[in-house]
Design an enzyme around this catalytic site. Sequence first.
Site, PDB file in Angstrom:
ATOM      1  N   ARG A   1     -58.392  -0.058  39.680  1.00  0.00           N
ATOM      2  CA  ARG A   1     -57.276   0.214  39.889  1.00  0.00           C
ATOM      3  C   ARG A   1     -56.339  -1.224  39.435  1.00  0.00           C
ATOM      4  O   ARG A   1     -55.395  -1.830  39.641  1.00  0.00           O
ATOM      5  CB  ARG A   1     -56.634   0.722  41.387  1.00  0.00           C
ATOM      6  CG  ARG A   1     -56.356   1.860  41.967  1.00  0.00           C
ATOM      7  CD  ARG A   1     -55.724   1.510  42.959  1.00  0.00           C
ATOM      8  NE  ARG A   1     -55.981   3.599  43.741  1.00  0.00           N
ATOM      9  CZ  ARG A   1     -56.752   3.451  45.013  1.00  0.00           C
ATOM     10  NH1 ARG A   1     -57.513   2.198  45.081  1.00  0.00           N
ATOM     11  NH2 ARG A   1     -57.256   4.718  45.301  1.00  0.00           N
TER      12      ARG A   1
ATOM     13  N   LYS B   1     -48.219  -4.524  26.676  1.00  0.00           N
ATOM     14  CA  LYS B   1     -48.929  -2.799  26.684  1.00  0.00           C
ATOM     15  C   LYS B   1     -49.747  -2.326  25.876  1.00  0.00           C
ATOM     16  O   LYS B   1     -50.217  -2.846  25.473  1.00  0.00           O
ATOM     17  CB  LYS B   1     -47.653  -1.938  25.550  1.00  0.00           C
ATOM     18  CG  LYS B   1     -45.931  -1.843  25.275  1.00  0.00           C
ATOM     19  CD  LYS B   1     -45.300  -1.590  24.503  1.00  0.00           C
ATOM     20  CE  LYS B   1     -43.590  -1.256  25.155  1.00  0.00           C
ATOM     21  NZ  LYS B   1     -43.038  -0.484  23.739  1.00  0.00           N
TER      22      LYS B   1
ATOM     23  N   GLU C   1     -45.261  -6.495  10.205  1.00  0.00           N
ATOM     24  CA  GLU C   1     -44.166  -7.122  12.453  1.00  0.00           C
ATOM     25  C   GLU C   1     -44.090  -8.645  12.097  1.00  0.00           C
ATOM     26  O   GLU C   1     -42.916  -8.745  12.508  1.00  0.00           O
ATOM     27  CB  GLU C   1     -45.517  -6.695  13.379  1.00  0.00           C
ATOM     28  CG  GLU C   1     -45.919  -5.208  12.852  1.00  0.00           C
ATOM     29  CD  GLU C   1     -45.259  -4.258  13.836  1.00  0.00           C
ATOM     30  OE1 GLU C   1     -44.026  -4.813  14.372  1.00  0.00           O
ATOM     31  OE2 GLU C   1     -45.237  -3.504  14.163  1.00  0.00           O
TER      32      GLU C   1
ATOM     33  N   LYS D   1     -41.807 -12.737  20.440  1.00  0.00           N
ATOM     34  CA  LYS D   1     -41.405 -11.667  21.591  1.00  0.00           C
ATOM     35  C   LYS D   1     -41.594 -11.582  22.535  1.00  0.00           C
ATOM     36  O   LYS D   1     -41.489 -10.835  23.796  1.00  0.00           O
ATOM     37  CB  LYS D   1     -43.316 -10.997  20.830  1.00  0.00           C
ATOM     38  CG  LYS D   1     -44.041  -9.963  21.198  1.00  0.00           C
ATOM     39  CD  LYS D   1     -44.264  -8.442  20.920  1.00  0.00           C
ATOM     40  CE  LYS D   1     -44.369  -7.411  22.260  1.00  0.00           C
ATOM     41  NZ  LYS D   1     -45.492  -6.722  21.428  1.00  0.00           N
TER      42      LYS D   1
ATOM     43  N   GLU E   1     -39.506  -2.129  29.349  1.00  0.00           N
ATOM     44  CA  GLU E   1     -38.969  -1.260  28.018  1.00  0.00           C
ATOM     45  C   GLU E   1     -37.504  -0.636  29.404  1.00  0.00           C
ATOM     46  O   GLU E   1     -37.873   1.098  28.901  1.00  0.00           O
ATOM     47  CB  GLU E   1     -39.664  -0.386  27.465  1.00  0.00           C
ATOM     48  CG  GLU E   1     -38.713  -0.842  26.179  1.00  0.00           C
ATOM     49  CD  GLU E   1     -40.549   0.132  24.891  1.00  0.00           C
ATOM     50  OE1 GLU E   1     -40.556   0.653  25.500  1.00  0.00           O
ATOM     51  OE2 GLU E   1     -40.177  -0.443  23.904  1.00  0.00           O
TER      52      GLU E   1
ATOM     53  N   ARG F   1     -36.063  -4.863  25.109  1.00  0.00           N
ATOM     54  CA  ARG F   1     -37.488  -4.387  24.539  1.00  0.00           C
ATOM     55  C   ARG F   1     -37.318  -3.557  23.922  1.00  0.00           C
ATOM     56  O   ARG F   1     -38.591  -3.691  22.809  1.00  0.00           O
ATOM     57  CB  ARG F   1     -38.510  -4.072  25.639  1.00  0.00           C
ATOM     58  CG  ARG F   1     -39.995  -4.307  25.282  1.00  0.00           C
ATOM     59  CD  ARG F   1     -41.026  -4.243  26.330  1.00  0.00           C
ATOM     60  NE  ARG F   1     -41.752  -4.683  25.721  1.00  0.00           N
ATOM     61  CZ  ARG F   1     -43.201  -4.569  26.115  1.00  0.00           C
ATOM     62  NH1 ARG F   1     -43.435  -5.498  27.898  1.00  0.00           N
ATOM     63  NH2 ARG F   1     -44.680  -4.911  25.534  1.00  0.00           N
TER      64      ARG F   1
ATOM     65  N   ASN G   1     -39.045  -2.433  18.875  1.00  0.00           N
ATOM     66  CA  ASN G   1     -39.373  -0.856  18.256  1.00  0.00           C
ATOM     67  C   ASN G   1     -39.135  -0.452  16.696  1.00  0.00           C
ATOM     68  O   ASN G   1     -38.970   0.720  16.424  1.00  0.00           O
ATOM     69  CB  ASN G   1     -39.638  -0.048  18.657  1.00  0.00           C
ATOM     70  CG  ASN G   1     -40.449   0.698  20.017  1.00  0.00           C
ATOM     71  OD1 ASN G   1     -41.933   0.032  19.357  1.00  0.00           O
ATOM     72  ND2 ASN G   1     -39.793   0.593  21.282  1.00  0.00           N
TER      73      ASN G   1
ATOM     74  N   HIS H   1     -39.491   1.285  14.304  1.00  0.00           N
ATOM     75  CA  HIS H   1     -41.016   2.178  14.333  1.00  0.00           C
ATOM     76  C   HIS H   1     -41.451   3.934  14.056  1.00  0.00           C
ATOM     77  O   HIS H   1     -41.694   4.178  14.518  1.00  0.00           O
ATOM     78  CB  HIS H   1     -41.449   1.922  15.680  1.00  0.00           C
ATOM     79  CG  HIS H   1     -42.493   0.469  15.539  1.00  0.00           C
ATOM     80  ND1 HIS H   1     -42.117  -0.721  14.628  1.00  0.00           N
ATOM     81  CD2 HIS H   1     -43.547  -0.204  15.752  1.00  0.00           C
ATOM     82  CE1 HIS H   1     -42.674  -1.675  14.447  1.00  0.00           C
ATOM     83  NE2 HIS H   1     -43.482  -1.504  15.540  1.00  0.00           N
TER      84      HIS H   1
ATOM     85  N   HIS I   1     -43.717   5.410  12.946  1.00  0.00           N
ATOM     86  CA  HIS I   1     -44.675   7.237  14.395  1.00  0.00           C
ATOM     87  C   HIS I   1     -44.851   7.912  13.349  1.00  0.00           C
ATOM     88  O   HIS I   1     -45.501   8.539  13.406  1.00  0.00           O
ATOM     89  CB  HIS I   1     -44.121   6.301  15.704  1.00  0.00           C
ATOM     90  CG  HIS I   1     -44.630   5.394  16.220  1.00  0.00           C
ATOM     91  ND1 HIS I   1     -43.788   5.282  17.052  1.00  0.00           N
ATOM     92  CD2 HIS I   1     -45.261   4.517  15.906  1.00  0.00           C
ATOM     93  CE1 HIS I   1     -44.255   4.292  17.864  1.00  0.00           C
ATOM     94  NE2 HIS I   1     -45.370   3.127  16.975  1.00  0.00           N
TER      95      HIS I   1
ATOM     96  N   HIS J   1     -51.076   1.252  10.329  1.00  0.00           N
ATOM     97  CA  HIS J   1     -49.879   0.818  10.745  1.00  0.00           C
ATOM     98  C   HIS J   1     -48.789  -0.228  10.314  1.00  0.00           C
ATOM     99  O   HIS J   1     -47.070   0.500  10.155  1.00  0.00           O
ATOM    100  CB  HIS J   1     -50.268   0.159  12.784  1.00  0.00           C
ATOM    101  CG  HIS J   1     -48.823   0.158  12.928  1.00  0.00           C
ATOM    102  ND1 HIS J   1     -47.444   1.212  13.687  1.00  0.00           N
ATOM    103  CD2 HIS J   1     -48.189  -0.958  13.306  1.00  0.00           C
ATOM    104  CE1 HIS J   1     -46.988   0.756  14.605  1.00  0.00           C
ATOM    105  NE2 HIS J   1     -47.047  -0.470  14.649  1.00  0.00           N
TER     106      HIS J   1
END
Lengths: 365, 365
Positions: A122, A144, A186, A228, A238, A243, A247, A250, A254, A267
């Site tokens: 956990r 993330k 980026e 960031k 987010e 946040r 993106n 993005h 994606h 990417h």
Amino acid sequence: MTSRVHVGLSDRAYDIFIGRSTAEHLGDALAAGGKVTHAVLISDSNVRPLHGERLCAELRERVDRVDALTFPAGERSKSLTQFAELCEQMLRLGADRRTLVVACGGGVVGDLAGYVAASFARGVRFLQVPTTLLADVDSSVGGKVGVNLPGAKNMVGAFWQPAAVLIAIDDLATLPDREYRAGLAEVVKYGVILDEEFFAYLEAHVAEIDARDPAVLEQIVTRCCRLKADVVEQDEREETGLRAVLNYGHTFCHAIEAETEYGAFLHGEAVAIGMLCASRLAERRGMVDAETTRRQQQLLEQLKLPVACPGLELPRLLAAMMRDKKVAHGRLRLVLPTRMGHVELVGDVPEAEVLEAWGPALNVS
Amino acid sequence: MTSRVHVGLSDRAYDIFIGRSTAEHLGDALAAGGKVTHAVLISDSNVRPLHGERLCAELRERVDRVDALTFPAGERSKSLTQFAELCEQMLRLGADRRTLVVACGGGVVGDLAGYVAASFARGVRFLQVPTTLLADVDSSVGGKVGVNLPGAKNMVGAFWQPAAVLIAIDDLATLPDREYRAGLAEVVKYGVILDEEFFAYLEAHVAEIDARDPAVLEQIVTRCCRLKADVVEQDEREETGLRAVLNYGHTFCHAIEAETEYGAFLHGEAVAIGMLCASRLAERRGMVDAETTRRQQQLLEQLKLPVACPGLELPRLLAAMMRDKKVAHGRLRLVLPTRMGHVELVGDVPEAEVLEAWGPALNVS
């Protein structure tokens, strides 16, 4: 030459140590995690010989027991199958809730090993040791972690902050040219979304960036991490929409990645194309002037990044966009610039405008 | 007849609604999660027809779109394989980060569906709707979710708090006798570890408990939830050692379950045996008097719970104990009573004493 960026997240706060080598700050980074008697370094088959072995040796000078796990390099490993395999390997190594996971590699390693750290027993402590520019400025900061589902990137995961991030600028010297440039996309993104001054700095230092000048790289990495961290501090999960600015480009990106089955573009390359689509969409909505798009395109081209993806099919790209995690209650939401250095989250963008914005990226002769 | 227990966890705070039926408080529970336009009910093949269909119908009166997923009943489903399957099904249903997961069932459903909620899109809201006594008083409260690895229970998971817990006392009427009694073992545990007065209440109400008297059951469930909430509020992530008190008897219990491949005993039954082992160990260390063990054994026997597991092999049980998550830096730590209503976490228990404590549970003629 050394910097430290503090990520202020109350009881989950941590530091990003930026130096020439990992050895410089490994002691500080380990101290941040509390007493460590067992560390498991997780890296991929590419990174293990390049950086993993050296880091293992450095860890062994400071930690009683150091084990290492390796998985096949590539985005395909960012799967629940590989996740399960690593969890079972951790168990066989006798890892427990005090074990420290050390994620050594690019974005795939950080996301996958980070998710193992978030989930095993956990949740155990972990260090991010990014070895690519993309991971330095993006995926290693902010907590993330996760894996892909078939057809949906990063669809399973967690927000799990590292105990520290350890960035070695010298690692960038061995990065393949294409990967290095993908990371720069980026970097450019941070300028567009948050910091016009930084964008201008990049425009003025193309030659040094090309030469991978360590002093300039340290400036760049430090600034990106700070930018960031500012965002993550204000919207860790987010939730407020803030946040989401990270993106920028993005949702388009994606869709390109999904449509090319993560094969044609790295990417960062898809991010470069996606940012220009988003900027053109903002133009068409009267949110931003043409100059803002032009400056992005010029800088991205100077950094030898792709700005188009001719041949892809519009209806399929649109369908892929609708599967994006930012779709809320079935409505498309996009991050669009309002001026250089500022973006906004726009809900309910009409499909027709999205179609138009793709145009220049697809119809290149 | 209705109770509410508040779990005070700052931005993760939530209420446990305890009534005769789910319908009584479903509106309150949904309101706690914010706007809901899509709910996915997850239950198992046993619970779906008994309670799932009815709850789906109740949800459909209040939520635009309600889907339902079902997996095969049983501990075997608490696996990463079933977890991956459910995540992929969520994706195919078009679930996104605003989707509400409704976990309807016993402990396995709550743990598995809760882990899906914790992980899908990096975490979505979820309701716990426990349908067994064990889940009412234990697994549905406190945010522990996860799955098993081969040979290691609950080894992969997260702490992920529900938006609300919805307990229907009437659901207990249809619970098979053996499952009901297994749940009572955890009820007894709360008395031993935290509340002598409650233990005495149980001793005085064996007949009503046997008859599943709804008023007595509501008292019992409410008190157990309050006691568990008190602990969770002070040690949400099991870091200070306080939350570990809830594991009284569980290190022995997990060894029994692992050794019998989760086949011979229900979890609660193994807890009953485990508590007596722990209490005897405390006796031998001079921490507690024999009367404390005797009262536990008498109450557990009156509630028709097993108090021994003859035939199991001591060396294998010991090895299984060493794989427990509470093992820190390779040392065995156990929760032991100091008097009725109080326990302490004891580190470094000598193996010889543990061996002795198992004795009476194994050598029964």
